[in-house]
Motif scaffolding. Structure first.
Motif, PDB file in Angstrom:
ATOM      1  N   GLU A 143      -0.179   3.609  -2.770  1.00 40.09           N
ATOM      2  CA  GLU A 143      -1.585   3.946  -2.550  1.00 40.09           C
ATOM      3  C   GLU A 143      -1.715   4.950  -1.412  1.00 40.09           C
ATOM      4  O   GLU A 143      -2.520   5.897  -1.499  1.00 40.09           O
ATOM      5  CB  GLU A 143      -2.383   2.680  -2.244  1.00 40.09           C
ATOM      6  CG  GLU A 143      -3.865   2.942  -2.030  1.00 40.09           C
ATOM      7  CD  GLU A 143      -4.584   1.741  -1.440  1.00 40.09           C
ATOM      8  OE1 GLU A 143      -5.818   1.847  -1.234  1.00 40.09           O
ATOM      9  OE2 GLU A 143      -3.940   0.721  -1.179  1.00 40.09           O
ATOM     10  N   ASN A 144      -0.936   4.761  -0.336  1.00 46.05           N
ATOM     11  CA  ASN A 144      -0.989   5.699   0.784  1.00 46.05           C
ATOM     12  C   ASN A 144      -0.571   7.099   0.352  1.00 46.05           C
ATOM     13  O   ASN A 144      -1.123   8.101   0.840  1.00 46.05           O
ATOM     14  CB  ASN A 144      -0.091   5.212   1.920  1.00 46.05           C
ATOM     15  CG  ASN A 144      -0.647   3.976   2.607  1.00 46.05           C
ATOM     16  OD1 ASN A 144      -1.840   3.705   2.544  1.00 46.05           O
ATOM     17  ND2 ASN A 144       0.217   3.235   3.265  1.00 46.05           N
ATOM     18  N   TYR A 174       0.947  -3.166 -12.493  1.00 45.61           N
ATOM     19  CA  TYR A 174       0.675  -2.044 -11.597  1.00 45.61           C
ATOM     20  C   TYR A 174       0.573  -0.703 -12.319  1.00 45.61           C
ATOM     21  O   TYR A 174       0.164   0.286 -11.704  1.00 45.61           O
ATOM     22  CB  TYR A 174       1.776  -1.949 -10.530  1.00 45.61           C
ATOM     23  CG  TYR A 174       1.765  -3.089  -9.555  1.00 45.61           C
ATOM     24  CD1 TYR A 174       0.779  -3.203  -8.580  1.00 45.61           C
ATOM     25  CD2 TYR A 174       2.752  -4.069  -9.609  1.00 45.61           C
ATOM     26  CE1 TYR A 174       0.772  -4.252  -7.687  1.00 45.61           C
ATOM     27  CE2 TYR A 174       2.744  -5.130  -8.718  1.00 45.61           C
ATOM     28  CZ  TYR A 174       1.759  -5.211  -7.757  1.00 45.61           C
ATOM     29  OH  TYR A 174       1.762  -6.252  -6.878  1.00 45.61           O
ATOM     30  N   ALA A 186     -10.397   5.816  -6.195  1.00 41.57           N
ATOM     31  CA  ALA A 186      -9.626   5.360  -5.034  1.00 41.57           C
ATOM     32  C   ALA A 186     -10.039   3.959  -4.609  1.00 41.57           C
ATOM     33  O   ALA A 186      -9.194   3.109  -4.305  1.00 41.57           O
ATOM     34  CB  ALA A 186      -9.807   6.343  -3.878  1.00 41.57           C
ATOM     35  N   SER A 226      -5.076   5.470  -9.493  1.00 39.18           N
ATOM     36  CA  SER A 226      -4.883   6.236  -8.255  1.00 39.18           C
ATOM     37  C   SER A 226      -4.613   7.707  -8.552  1.00 39.18           C
ATOM     38  O   SER A 226      -5.090   8.597  -7.838  1.00 39.18           O
ATOM     39  CB  SER A 226      -3.730   5.645  -7.447  1.00 39.18           C
ATOM     40  OG  SER A 226      -4.047   4.363  -6.967  1.00 39.18           O
ATOM     41  N   HIS A 234       0.822  -1.220   0.000  1.00 46.17           N
ATOM     42  CA  HIS A 234       0.000   0.000   0.000  1.00 46.17           C
ATOM     43  C   HIS A 234       0.852   1.265   0.000  1.00 46.17           C
ATOM     44  O   HIS A 234       0.316   2.355   0.206  1.00 46.17           O
ATOM     45  CB  HIS A 234      -0.904   0.016   1.234  1.00 46.17           C
ATOM     46  CG  HIS A 234      -1.799  -1.178   1.347  1.00 46.17           C
ATOM     47  ND1 HIS A 234      -2.893  -1.384   0.541  1.00 46.17           N
ATOM     48  CD2 HIS A 234      -1.749  -2.255   2.180  1.00 46.17           C
ATOM     49  CE1 HIS A 234      -3.483  -2.508   0.874  1.00 46.17           C
ATOM     50  NE2 HIS A 234      -2.808  -3.061   1.855  1.00 46.17           N
ATOM     51  N   ALA A 258      -8.766   1.358  -7.266  1.00 43.41           N
ATOM     52  CA  ALA A 258      -7.330   1.091  -7.181  1.00 43.41           C
ATOM     53  C   ALA A 258      -6.986   0.280  -5.935  1.00 43.41           C
ATOM     54  O   ALA A 258      -6.107  -0.591  -5.962  1.00 43.41           O
ATOM     55  CB  ALA A 258      -6.559   2.411  -7.187  1.00 43.41           C
ATOM     56  N   ALA A 259      -7.693   0.530  -4.815  1.00 39.02           N
ATOM     57  CA  ALA A 259      -7.397  -0.184  -3.566  1.00 39.02           C
ATOM     58  C   ALA A 259      -7.607  -1.676  -3.712  1.00 39.02           C
ATOM     59  O   ALA A 259      -6.910  -2.478  -3.071  1.00 39.02           O
ATOM     60  CB  ALA A 259      -8.272   0.364  -2.436  1.00 39.02           C
ATOM     61  N   TRP A 264      -4.165  -2.829  -5.505  1.00 31.58           N
ATOM     62  CA  TRP A 264      -2.851  -2.583  -4.918  1.00 31.58           C
ATOM     63  C   TRP A 264      -2.444  -3.715  -3.984  1.00 31.58           C
ATOM     64  O   TRP A 264      -1.244  -4.006  -3.822  1.00 31.58           O
ATOM     65  CB  TRP A 264      -2.858  -1.273  -4.129  1.00 31.58           C
ATOM     66  CG  TRP A 264      -2.644  -0.033  -4.937  1.00 31.58           C
ATOM     67  CD1 TRP A 264      -3.486   1.032  -5.056  1.00 31.58           C
ATOM     68  CD2 TRP A 264      -1.497   0.288  -5.742  1.00 31.58           C
ATOM     69  NE1 TRP A 264      -2.952   1.986  -5.883  1.00 31.58           N
ATOM     70  CE2 TRP A 264      -1.724   1.567  -6.306  1.00 31.58           C
ATOM     71  CE3 TRP A 264      -0.310  -0.369  -6.033  1.00 31.58           C
ATOM     72  CZ2 TRP A 264      -0.804   2.180  -7.154  1.00 31.58           C
ATOM     73  CZ3 TRP A 264       0.604   0.249  -6.871  1.00 31.58           C
ATOM     74  CH2 TRP A 264       0.358   1.504  -7.421  1.00 31.58           C
TER      75      TRP A 264
END
Length: 585
Positions: A21-22, A363, A417, A370, A18, A420-421, A424
């Motif tokens: 993503e974070n 990815y 979001a 994202s 993550h 994408a989560a 990921w």
């Protein structure tokens, strides 16, 4: 699930998937939260002066809430604790002191026996279209297939409704006030539907099944597109005027950008696919003859498995059934099995950076998705700031276009979001799985040790005799995948790695070397056995001497003598007791 730590299991320290993503979540959180706080600070001054500025306060609170939700999710994912208990097993596990099997273990055994991976056949007309467009989707793990199916029907529904909106929009003829009134309500209805489609339960990014796009729903959508203008003509007079609010061009922007984000999500899903997997399994079937309990074979197998523990982590046992032998019965049948999997280790787990993500097709599109979420968050924040400046200005104007843009871009940001989560957190694993199955018929027999007519001490034991026991063995190297550290794990591929020949030979050798005789092994047993052998030899010599003497002399020689001190029978020809050493007289 608890975090089970062991200092020796360094291979389970998976880099945080993550990480990137974070970064995007924090960026969106700063945009939402910063804009919301700024609007609240401006509105506070006006409220203290006695002015009513509640619409911008409501919008600011929504932005603060969105920022807090994005930040909270990022904070939860700052550290990625994996541990020995993860990932979850392929079936319910059997504890060390228990026996049993489950439907999951039977499914694993069937996969190994058939040397094939089982995939659900796509159902429905639109799923048939999806699998025709993407043939390799049939080989994808279930989570990817489910996401692809939901996203395809979601994007298809969005596209169909957009076409229906265009048909209905151009179906309203004329430039009169009544026609404009109808177009306004038509655009508002489709705009509200697009918002719900992006953030509702049918968005294609959640675990719920969602509404299936069936032929019936397709017919209803088509009918709505054609008949909506007619229905608006009938009820248009009853609908209130929208005043200064106009859904144009917001509805077009929302549909077009929403379709673009849906296409990016679908492309990111397709990028997770690979070529049809290998389904190679090492399989052995033999016929064994045993003179031991067949459960000893499974015991030796478990000892061998313990020596093969990965990183010292106990194997996952999915099935353990010990063969049942009734020694009181003359014959019977038995069946036993064990299925074990070694601890799965991450496969090609690397720290995600912008450079290696852009070079990885799996990815790359998730990164773009994202990024779209952050761009949408920036658009929503800018539109909300525009709305705040208008409503908090001297004219206190309520800008409906700014409000509509803020809602549209915020829904697009939330959709991107969440989409994408779901991708990921993918992690691939590699492990080895072994399965052994034994079955056959047995007979019990009594085995006596010693010379029946000559030895003074004899032993007897009950033995199990098995002729033609069926021995089956499977082994494979598994590649599995998860979408979330506590999510279901699915098998991607099975490969043969020559991991079973040495193990099978060890079990064969163990079965051949097991003794069926009862023999003394302790030091006292061996000394007493030597004394008994000597007694047997002297007794045999005494009987031979007595046979050549008269009856009275023979009786004197062969008559038993006892030690006067301890009462133990004296050995023939000895003057002292072998047990206590007293003189025999």
């Amino acid at each position: 699930m608890s975090y089970d730590y062991n200092s020796q299991t360094g291979q389970l320290n998976i880099p945080n998937p993550h990480r990137l993503e974070n970064f995007f979540l924090f960026a969106a959180a700063v945009l939402y939260f910063g804009t919301g706080v700024a609007m609240l600070l401006l509105a506070r001054g006006h409220i203290m002066e006695g002015a009513s500025r509640w619409p911008p306060v409501a919008v600011a609170l929504v932005l603060v809430a969105l920022g807090a939700l994005h930040a909270a999710k990022a904070f939860q994912q700052l550290r990625y604790y994996f541990g020995r208990g993860r990932p979850v097993g392929l079936a319910p596990e059997v504890q060390a002191d228990m026996q049993g099997r489950s439907a999951g273990s039977e499914r694993i055994k069937e996969i190994l026996r058939a040397r094939s991976l089982q995939y659900g056949e796509p159902k429905g007309a639109f799923n048939g279209l999806l699998y025709w467009i993407v043939p390799n989707l049939i080989h994808a793990p279930d989570p990817i297939r489910t996401l692809a199916s939901r996203q395809f029907r979601h994007a298809l529904s969005l596209a169909i409704f957009f076409v229906a909106f265009l048909v209905a929009f151009f179906g309203v003829s004329g430039d009169s006030a009544a026609a404009e009134h109808q177009r306004a309500w038509l655009g508002l209805g489709f705009w509200a539907y697009a918002l719900f489609a992006l953030v509702g339960p049918n968005a294609g990014v959640r675990g719920q099944a969602g509404a299936e796009l069936t032929v019936g729903r397709f017919v209803i959508i088509t009918a709505v597109a054609i008949l909506a203008p007619v229905l608006l003509l009938l009820v248009g007079k009853l609908l209130p005027p929208l005043g200064g609010f106009s859904p144009y061009p917001h509805v077009f922007v929302l549909f077009l950008v929403g379709l673009f984000c849906s296409v990016i999500f679908f492309v990111a899903l397709i990028a997770q696919l690979s070529a049809p997997p290998q389904t190679l399994v090492e399989q052995t079937q033999e016929s064994w003859n045993l003179r031991i309990h067949p459960g000893q074979i499974l015991g030796e197998f478990e000892r061998a498995m313990q020596e093969r523990w990965t990183e010292g982590i106990p194997n996952r046992v999915y099935s353990r059934v010990q063969p049942s032998i009734d020694l009181a019965a003359r014959a019977g049948e038995f069946q036993g099995e064990i299925i074990e999997e070694t601890q799965p280790l991450p496969l090609n787990a690397v720290t995600l950076h912008f450079a290696n993500v852009l070079g990885n097709p799996r990815y790359r599109w998730v990164l773009i998705l994202s990024l779209l979420g952050v761009v949408a968050a920036a658009g929503a924040s800018f539109a909300a700031a525009w709305f705040g400046m208008k409503s908090l200005g001297a004219s206190a104007e309520i800008s409906f276009p700014a409000l509509a843009y803020a809602a549209s871009f915020a829904s697009l940001g939330v959709f991107s979001a969440r989409a994408a989560a779901s991708l990921w957190q993918r992690v691939d694993f590699e492990s080895r799985i072994y399965a052994i199955e034994i079955s056959g018929q047995y007979v019990t027999a009594q085995l006596e040790q010693g010379r029946v007519l000559e030895d003074s001490v004899r032993a007897a034991s009950t033995m199990v005799k098995v002729e033609g026991m069926t021995f089956r063995f499977w082994a494979a190297q598994l590649t599995t995948v998860i979408l979330g550290k506590d999510a279901q794990r699915d098998v991607l591929a099975m490969n043969s790695a020559d991991i079973s020949p040495a193990l099978i030979e060890r079990l064969r050798q163990f079965a051949r070397e097991q003794s069926v005789l009862v023999a003394p092994t302790a030091g006292d047993d061996l000394r007493r056995q030597a004394a008994l052998e000597q007694f047997n030899q002297l007794a045999a010599g005494g009987r031979a001497e007595a046979a050549s003497l008269p009856p009275q002399a023979a009786a004197a020689i062969t008559a038993p003598r006892y030690c006067p001190a301890c009462g133990v029978p004296a050995q023939v020809g000895h003057r002292f007791c072998g047990a206590c050493g007293a003189a025999l007289g």
